[in-house]
Motif scaffolding. Structure first.
Motif, PDB file in Angstrom:
ATOM      1  N   PHE A 138      41.230  35.156  47.649  1.00 34.00           N
ATOM      2  CA  PHE A 138      41.631  33.800  47.298  1.00 34.00           C
ATOM      3  C   PHE A 138      41.711  33.632  45.778  1.00 34.00           C
ATOM      4  O   PHE A 138      42.683  33.077  45.254  1.00 34.00           O
ATOM      5  CB  PHE A 138      40.639  32.783  47.884  1.00 34.00           C
ATOM      6  N   LEU A 139      40.719  34.100  45.076  1.00 37.78           N
ATOM      7  CA  LEU A 139      40.718  33.982  43.615  1.00 37.78           C
ATOM      8  C   LEU A 139      41.893  34.749  43.013  1.00 37.78           C
ATOM      9  O   LEU A 139      42.525  34.305  42.049  1.00 37.78           O
ATOM     10  CB  LEU A 139      39.392  34.498  43.047  1.00 37.78           C
ATOM     11  N   CYS A 140      42.193  35.893  43.583  1.00 37.87           N
ATOM     12  CA  CYS A 140      43.332  36.683  43.101  1.00 37.87           C
ATOM     13  C   CYS A 140      44.644  35.938  43.367  1.00 37.87           C
ATOM     14  O   CYS A 140      45.512  35.880  42.498  1.00 37.87           O
ATOM     15  CB  CYS A 140      43.339  38.041  43.797  1.00 37.87           C
ATOM     16  N   SER A 141      44.767  35.339  44.548  1.00 41.67           N
ATOM     17  CA  SER A 141      46.006  34.635  44.896  1.00 41.67           C
ATOM     18  C   SER A 141      46.213  33.394  44.041  1.00 41.67           C
ATOM     19  O   SER A 141      47.340  32.931  43.872  1.00 41.67           O
ATOM     20  CB  SER A 141      46.009  34.250  46.377  1.00 41.67           C
ATOM     21  N   THR A 142      45.139  32.842  43.484  1.00 42.17           N
ATOM     22  CA  THR A 142      45.250  31.696  42.574  1.00 42.17           C
ATOM     23  C   THR A 142      45.165  32.141  41.118  1.00 42.17           C
ATOM     24  O   THR A 142      44.900  31.335  40.231  1.00 42.17           O
ATOM     25  CB  THR A 142      44.144  30.655  42.875  1.00 42.17           C
ATOM     26  N   ARG A 143      45.375  33.443  40.903  1.00 45.93           N
ATOM     27  CA  ARG A 143      45.535  34.022  39.573  1.00 45.93           C
ATOM     28  C   ARG A 143      44.262  33.980  38.721  1.00 45.93           C
ATOM     29  O   ARG A 143      44.316  34.011  37.502  1.00 45.93           O
ATOM     30  CB  ARG A 143      46.698  33.353  38.829  1.00 45.93           C
ATOM     31  N   GLN A 144      43.128  33.948  39.368  1.00 51.44           N
ATOM     32  CA  GLN A 144      41.844  34.026  38.670  1.00 51.44           C
ATOM     33  C   GLN A 144      41.317  35.459  38.799  1.00 51.44           C
ATOM     34  O   GLN A 144      40.347  35.737  39.487  1.00 51.44           O
ATOM     35  CB  GLN A 144      40.853  33.016  39.255  1.00 51.44           C
ATOM     36  N   PHE A 145      42.030  36.360  38.129  1.00 53.46           N
ATOM     37  CA  PHE A 145      41.804  37.787  38.354  1.00 53.46           C
ATOM     38  C   PHE A 145      40.434  38.257  37.860  1.00 53.46           C
ATOM     39  O   PHE A 145      39.797  39.091  38.506  1.00 53.46           O
ATOM     40  CB  PHE A 145      42.921  38.586  37.680  1.00 53.46           C
ATOM     41  N   LEU A 146      40.003  37.744  36.740  1.00 51.61           N
ATOM     42  CA  LEU A 146      38.705  38.156  36.199  1.00 51.61           C
ATOM     43  C   LEU A 146      37.581  37.756  37.143  1.00 51.61           C
ATOM     44  O   LEU A 146      36.630  38.514  37.367  1.00 51.61           O
ATOM     45  CB  LEU A 146      38.502  37.526  34.819  1.00 51.61           C
ATOM     46  N   ALA A 147      37.675  36.554  37.718  1.00 53.91           N
ATOM     47  CA  ALA A 147      36.658  36.094  38.662  1.00 53.91           C
ATOM     48  C   ALA A 147      36.732  36.862  39.981  1.00 53.91           C
ATOM     49  O   ALA A 147      35.706  37.097  40.634  1.00 53.91           O
ATOM     50  CB  ALA A 147      36.833  34.600  38.915  1.00 53.91           C
ATOM     51  N   ALA A 148      37.935  37.273  40.369  1.00 58.57           N
ATOM     52  CA  ALA A 148      38.120  37.954  41.660  1.00 58.57           C
ATOM     53  C   ALA A 148      37.591  39.383  41.638  1.00 58.57           C
ATOM     54  O   ALA A 148      37.132  39.897  42.665  1.00 58.57           O
ATOM     55  CB  ALA A 148      39.602  37.953  42.017  1.00 58.57           C
ATOM     56  N   GLU A 149      37.678  40.036  40.489  1.00 56.59           N
ATOM     57  CA  GLU A 149      37.420  41.481  40.407  1.00 56.59           C
ATOM     58  C   GLU A 149      36.060  41.907  40.988  1.00 56.59           C
ATOM     59  O   GLU A 149      36.000  42.844  41.803  1.00 56.59           O
ATOM     60  CB  GLU A 149      37.566  41.940  38.957  1.00 56.59           C
ATOM     61  N   PRO A 150      34.922  41.270  40.646  1.00 58.05           N
ATOM     62  CA  PRO A 150      33.645  41.763  41.187  1.00 58.05           C
ATOM     63  C   PRO A 150      33.546  41.623  42.699  1.00 58.05           C
ATOM     64  O   PRO A 150      32.918  42.464  43.362  1.00 58.05           O
ATOM     65  CB  PRO A 150      32.600  40.895  40.467  1.00 58.05           C
ATOM     66  N   TYR A 151      34.131  40.568  43.263  1.00 57.27           N
ATOM     67  CA  TYR A 151      34.074  40.403  44.721  1.00 57.27           C
ATOM     68  C   TYR A 151      34.892  41.480  45.423  1.00 57.27           C
ATOM     69  O   TYR A 151      34.458  42.037  46.438  1.00 57.27           O
ATOM     70  CB  TYR A 151      34.592  39.014  45.106  1.00 57.27           C
ATOM     71  N   LEU A 152      36.067  41.771  44.890  1.00 60.05           N
ATOM     72  CA  LEU A 152      36.908  42.802  45.504  1.00 60.05           C
ATOM     73  C   LEU A 152      36.297  44.183  45.334  1.00 60.05           C
ATOM     74  O   LEU A 152      36.387  45.027  46.226  1.00 60.05           O
ATOM     75  CB  LEU A 152      38.309  42.744  44.901  1.00 60.05           C
ATOM     76  N   ALA A 153      35.670  44.416  44.188  1.00 62.52           N
ATOM     77  CA  ALA A 153      34.993  45.701  43.963  1.00 62.52           C
ATOM     78  C   ALA A 153      33.867  45.886  44.973  1.00 62.52           C
ATOM     79  O   ALA A 153      33.679  46.974  45.542  1.00 62.52           O
ATOM     80  CB  ALA A 153      34.454  45.768  42.543  1.00 62.52           C
ATOM     81  N   ARG A 154      33.116  44.789  45.208  1.00 59.58           N
ATOM     82  CA  ARG A 154      32.012  44.854  46.179  1.00 59.58           C
ATOM     83  C   ARG A 154      32.552  45.057  47.592  1.00 59.58           C
ATOM     84  O   ARG A 154      31.991  45.845  48.369  1.00 59.58           O
ATOM     85  CB  ARG A 154      31.211  43.545  46.094  1.00 59.58           C
ATOM     86  N   ALA A 155      33.637  44.384  47.934  1.00 58.42           N
ATOM     87  CA  ALA A 155      34.234  44.553  49.258  1.00 58.42           C
ATOM     88  C   ALA A 155      34.675  45.996  49.473  1.00 58.42           C
ATOM     89  O   ALA A 155      34.516  46.546  50.572  1.00 58.42           O
ATOM     90  CB  ALA A 155      35.422  43.610  49.417  1.00 58.42           C
ATOM     91  N   ARG A 156      35.226  46.621  48.423  1.00 55.80           N
ATOM     92  CA  ARG A 156      35.647  48.024  48.523  1.00 55.80           C
ATOM     93  C   ARG A 156      34.452  48.937  48.779  1.00 55.80           C
ATOM     94  O   ARG A 156      34.548  49.907  49.542  1.00 55.80           O
ATOM     95  CB  ARG A 156      36.359  48.446  47.238  1.00 55.80           C
ATOM     96  N   GLN A 157      33.316  48.621  48.152  1.00 55.63           N
ATOM     97  CA  GLN A 157      32.104  49.430  48.370  1.00 55.63           C
ATOM     98  C   GLN A 157      31.607  49.287  49.804  1.00 55.63           C
ATOM     99  O   GLN A 157      31.181  50.266  50.433  1.00 55.63           O
ATOM    100  CB  GLN A 157      31.001  48.998  47.401  1.00 55.63           C
TER     101      GLN A 157
END
Length: 630
Positions: A138-157
């Motif tokens: 959601f954060l990525c889709s609303t162009r808040q890439f810096l905020a999105a990055e740690p959540y997506l990194a954790r999801a990948r782990q």
């Protein structure tokens, strides 16, 4: 480090500053293969299925036990955080609907509500891949890439085998300009789901953005094996092939594309450009003649006329086709612009302006009308009008318009402002564009007499990976101006392809041979000069600028008159030919043929003309000094 939800919600509709418009689509929520998966993950589906079975059992027991319900065991119930995820998805869909209806404030409130639900879900289950992926997405889709990055990194782990998460994470990293990491993620996504077309398409496009053209071609070719008519893949493949300088392959790809989508006007424009760059001008004309014969519509007639206008001896045919089109549709703006372009190439500037003024006064005036009007004004040395035309284009945020402004500053010898404009736009373009601008800056330095700065700038461009033919050519020319002829010859030779099959270097060899031949002539080694000139004339490429290079070489060898050379040269770069270079080459040709007095006069004429591309004034001075002593 995560962002405060209030801060994030304020940023929801704020566009990224450095991302192109196409990135809005790039950052959209990845679409699953099954549309129903938007609301039900496989886990949720399983849970719902269990509930459905239990409800069925309870209904049976109700009939058998007079209304007594069987209680669903606790362990079979849905995890509470999933309710918030479902609610968020419904709210996101509502936000998209409100936005489509132009209800911006309602859409904003819906997005804030969705963000709140996703945060609650994440707080309840911070170590679930699903909650991290949903919030990050959601954060990525609303162009808040810096905020999105740690959540997506954790999801990948937490879930390293889900291609969709790797895909979204790659998009996030790319928008944070972490291209190497983004490429690794999308490569992993395509490995996990090798037959998923949207992953291969994004992998190809991302590789193009990262200047990994061979990698892009591999991804896109694989996609096209599965979906041969895929519109975006064909377009991206042609772009990647163009970037490598493999214009022949790009032409073939555009031919395939137009076979499926014959009325895509933008694709036709690119097809023409690539065909001419690949030396396939005659084949291009034959193609459009057939298209126009089979389907004599306005678009094909206009495109055929444009292809014909690339050749000085075919202007009359182009004029007949455009005139016929205008007789059938006098108000067609594109045909009017083509007629203006034709009049410009024929040096009928008054007629060109008459057509252009008519178009520009309309409310539908396209960019090309302003560009052609600027070129006509420059040819007429009407700096004021040219400046106004380029300014109108700059207001539309056109990088190409800025290049026009830079050329105008060069025309008027306002080198300071030219360099300032180069510096201003250099950070707005990708790396390849930055290197082109560096080369232009070096040319401006040379024109303004700051030859040492020019050589220094070319040296830096080569060090940064800009060792393309035009850079070596510029370096060699600057060295010639300094009188360092041997070093100039070495620079021209360094740019030649040799055994390299790099299509860009192969494509630039004609101009390098031409200048190396001129350098040998200046050194008095006329036989070696003639060898290079002869090699240029043997090129099979018939279109411009190869035709110009060949014409110059033939003139040097005494096979073409100065008048004929001028006729060919006028068509280079839409009529603005490097006049000083032509005069310079004519002077060398006269000197080679032993006509010292005529050569001296021609060098003097070259010295007096500084409009357009650089005139190696100091080198001309040295030749005049040499001839005066003879």
């Amino acid at each position: 480090m995560t962002q405060d939800p209030k801060t994030e919600s304020n940023e929801l509709n704020k566009p990224a500053q450095s991302e192109p418009a196409s990135a809005v689509q790039d950052t959209a929520t990845p679409e699953p293969e099954n549309p129903s998966a938007v609301f039900f993950s496989p886990v949720v589906f399983g849970v719902v299925l269990v509930i459905a079975i239990l409800i069925g059992i309870s209904m049976t027991n109700k009939d058998q036990n007079k209304g007594t319900l069987v209680e669903v065991p606790v362990e079979g119930r849905e995890a509470p955080y999933r309710k918030f995820i479902r609610d968020a998805r419904v709210t996101i869909a509502l936000a998209q609907k409100e936005l489509a209806n132009n209800n911006v404030q309602a859409a904003q409130r819906a997005k804030e509500s969705a963000l709140s639900d996703l945060r609650r879900a994440h707080k309840m289950a911070p170590d679930e891949a699903e909650t991290n992926a949903e919030l990050g997405n959601f954060l990525c889709s609303t162009r808040q890439f810096l905020a999105a990055e740690p959540y997506l990194a954790r999801a990948r782990q937490l879930d390293p085998k889900r291609a969709e998460i790797a895909h979204t994470y790659a998009k996030c990293l790319a928008n944070l300009n972490q291209m190497d990491a983004a490429l690794r993620e999308i490569a992993e996504a395509t490995r996990l789901a090798p037959n998923k077309i949207e992953l291969l398409l994004y992998a190809g496009d991302l590789s193009i953005r990262a200047y990994k053209e061979p990698q892009a071609i591999a991804y896109l070719s694989l996609l096209l094996k599965m979906s041969p008519k895929h519109k975006e893949a064909l377009s991206s493949l042609a772009a990647a092939q163009t970037r490598t300088g493999d214009h022949l392959s790009a032409v073939r790809t555009y031919q395939t594309y137009l076979g499926h989508y014959p009325f895509d006007a933008d694709a036709h424009e690119l097809y023409q450009q690539m065909s001419l760059r690949a030396g396939m001008g005659e084949e291009l004309i034959a193609d459009y003649q057939k298209r126009y014969k089979d389907d004599p519509n306005i678009m094909y007639g206009r495109l055929l006329a444009r292809a014909l206008m690339r050749f000085p001896d075919k202007l009359d045919i182009a004029r007949r086709i455009i005139s016929q089109g205008l007789s059938e549709n006098a108000n067609n703006i594109e045909l009017q612009i083509e007629m203006a372009s034709l009049e410009f190439l024929s040096e009928n500037y008054k007629e060109a302006n008459r057509w252009l003024d008519r178009v520009i006064q309309s409310k539908q005036s396209p960019d090309k009308a302003f560009k052609v009007r600027a070129l006509v004004a420059r040819a007429e040395k009407d700096v004021t009008t040219a400046g106004k035309m380029y300014q109108r284009l700059v207001e539309r945020d056109k990088i190409s318009a800025n290049l026009g402004v830079i050329s105008l500053f060069r025309d008027t010898k306002d080198y300071r402002r030219a360099l300032e404009r180069i510096k201003k736009i250099q950070q707005q373009v990708p790396r390849a564009g930055q290197l082109v601008l560096t080369g232009i800056a070096a040319e401006v330095f040379l024109e303004s007499g700051r030859v040492d700065n020019s050589i220094d700038t070319y040296t830096k461009a080569i060090a940064k990976g800009g060792g393309r033919p035009h850079v070596y050519e510029g370096m060699g020319r600057a060295l010639l101006v300094k009188g360092r002829i041997v070093e100039g010859i070495r620079a021209f030779s360094s740019g030649l392809p040799g055994k390299s099959k790099d299509p860009v270097r192969v494509r630039g060899k004609e101009s390098l041979l031409l200048w190396r031949g001129a350098a040998y002539a200046l050194k008095g080694e006329f036989e070696r000069a003639k060898e290079d000139f002869l090699a240029v004339t043997k090129t099979e490429k018939k279109h411009l600028p190869y035709a110009v290079y060949s014409a110059i070489a033939k003139h040097m060898l005494g096979e073409l008159s100065a008048e004929e050379l001028g006729k060919v040269a006028r068509f280079h770069h839409q009529g603005i030919f490097f006049k000083n270079d032509r005069l310079f080459f004519e002077a060398i040709a006269l000197e080679m043929s032993g006509q010292a007095a005529a050569a001296k006069l021609k060098y003097q004429e070259s010295r007096q003309n500084t409009i357009g591309d650089e005139s190696p004034a100091r080198l001309v001075d040295k030749r005049l000094e040499y001839l005066n002593k003879k």
